[in-house]
Design a protein around this motif. Structure first.
Motif: not given
Length: 107
Positions: A26-40, A47-50, A52-59
């Motif tokens: 699932m690692l994103q290296t090309e194109g627009p980066r995925m993002s995950i909202n962890v506010a709730l 674990i979601l932060s880890m 997201a970091s491993n997958l190069n997603w925007i948190e």
């Protein structure tokens, strides 16, 4: 040092190699980066932060609607997010599953 602590935490929380196997797929290296909202996300936030970091997603940590994936916990949060959801967004819960999976009292 921050990366080392995340790596150590991920090895305690997941089977050996699991995080890396998921990351490779699932690692994103090309194109627009995925993002995950962890506010709730509550207790899942670490674990979601880890992940997201491993997958190069925007948190995203503020309650906003710009993320691709919204992590919700309670049925009320599912309902609220459904009302604001855009067609290209996903949620961590399936609407109605809380009710469908509820236990029934045996009389």
């Amino acid at each position: 040092a921050g990366g080392d602590s995340k790596q150590a935490a991920s090895s305690r929380l997941a089977p050996e190699g699991w995080v890396n196997a998921v990351s490779e797929r699932m690692l994103q290296t090309e194109g627009p980066r995925m993002s995950i909202n962890v506010a709730l996300a509550r207790s899942s936030k670490t674990i979601l932060s880890m992940v997201a970091s491993n997958l190069n997603w925007i948190e995203r940590e503020k309650e906003e609607t710009r993320a691709c994936l919204h992590w919700v916990v309670t049925p009320e949060e599912v309902e609220e997010r459904l009302l604001q959801r855009k067609p290209n967004q996903r949620m961590s819960r399936i609407p109605g599953m809380y009710t469908l999976c509820g236990k029934v009292k045996l009389a």
